[in-house]
Design a protein around this motif. Structure first.
Motif, mmCIF file in Angstrom:
data_model
loop_
_atom_site.group_PDB
_atom_site.id
_atom_site.type_symbol
_atom_site.label_atom_id
_atom_site.label_comp_id
_atom_site.label_asym_id
_atom_site.label_seq_id
_atom_site.Cartn_x
_atom_site.Cartn_y
_atom_site.Cartn_z
ATOM 1 N N GLY A 197 0.821 -1.215 0.000
ATOM 2 C CA GLY A 197 0.000 0.000 0.000
ATOM 3 C C GLY A 197 0.851 1.259 0.000
ATOM 4 O O GLY A 197 0.569 2.213 -0.733
ATOM 5 N N PHE A 198 1.917 1.255 0.801
ATOM 6 C CA PHE A 198 2.816 2.417 0.864
ATOM 7 C C PHE A 198 3.465 2.677 -0.497
ATOM 8 O O PHE A 198 3.532 3.814 -0.960
ATOM 9 N N PHE A 199 3.922 1.616 -1.159
ATOM 10 C CA PHE A 199 4.599 1.805 -2.442
ATOM 11 C C PHE A 199 3.615 2.120 -3.573
ATOM 12 O O PHE A 199 4.003 2.758 -4.551
ATOM 13 N N ILE A 200 2.369 1.720 -3.435
ATOM 14 C CA ILE A 200 1.357 2.170 -4.394
ATOM 15 C C ILE A 200 1.188 3.687 -4.271
ATOM 16 O O ILE A 200 1.117 4.396 -5.270
ATOM 17 N N LEU A 201 1.155 4.167 -3.027
ATOM 18 C CA LEU A 201 1.054 5.620 -2.819
ATOM 19 C C LEU A 201 2.270 6.345 -3.397
ATOM 20 O O LEU A 201 2.130 7.413 -3.998
ATOM 21 N N LEU A 202 3.463 5.762 -3.230
ATOM 22 C CA LEU A 202 4.662 6.369 -3.817
ATOM 23 C C LEU A 202 4.612 6.369 -5.347
ATOM 24 O O LEU A 202 5.087 7.304 -5.983
#
Length: 194
Positions: A11-16
């Motif tokens: 989820g964090f890397f999707i946001l990035l």
């Protein structure tokens, strides 16, 4: 716990990756889709380590036909076609070059593997026309589930499930399930299920 941590990281890397995804979608309106995809793939390939893999997967999940969240795409791996499918549990080693294909579940793709979009990408029959202007046809190559492609293999044809392709092998003809192949051109040296 480990599964929850992976979900949070994804989820964090999707946001990035979201700004890149949005920029891609906007530019794709007025650009050649695959040329743009290839350019973004080149940029994303430069991020090292697990961080780079998570970032690439975060981007490809929204741009490719299908890219499962539970895959590893290593450093310097390039994709040339967004019309690509990567199944769950796939590992793609560093410095691979991958065209239009489907890589099914749990495959291992060694370092420096090239999966071409078939063997008809370039026509060369007209001696009066430069090779670069003769065109060709891109064909989807399918790599069956639980197959291992050794380092430096070149693949231009379909490979069945649970196969092993030796390092440096050049696959120009379809390979049946459970085969172990080696050589140039790749030939079956034995069947895994016998």
């Amino acid at each position: 716990m480990k599964k929850n941590l992976k979900m949070i990281l994804n989820g964090f890397f999707i946001l990035l990756a979201l700004p890149l995804i949005l920029i891609f979608k906007i530019l794709a309106i007025a650009s050649d889709h695959d040329a743009l995809f290839s350019a973004f793939s080149q940029f994303l390939s430069l991020f090292p380590g697990k961080t780079g893999s998570y970032l690439r997967v975060g981007f490809y999940r929204f741009i490719m036909n299908n890219c499962h969240s539970e895959v590893v795409i290593s450093f310097a791996t390039l994709f040339s076609q967004s019309n690509t499918v990567i199944g769950r549990g796939v590992y793609v080693g560093p410095q691979c070059n991958i065209g239009k294909c489907t890589i099914k579940e749990n495959c291992l793709i060694g370092s420096g593997v090239h999966i071409l979009s078939g063997k008809g990408q370039h026509n060369f029959n007209d001696l009066e026309t430069p090779l670069k202007d003769q065109g060709g046809a891109f064909k989807r190559v399918v790599i069956g589930e639980d197959t291992w492609l050794g380092n430096g293999a070149i693949v231009m044809a379909n490979i069945g499930k649970k196969c092993i392709v030796a390092a440096g092998a050049i696959v120009v003809n379809d390979i049946p399930d459970y085969s172990i192949v080696a050589g140039n051109p790749a030939k079956i040296i034995r069947q895994r299920n016998q």
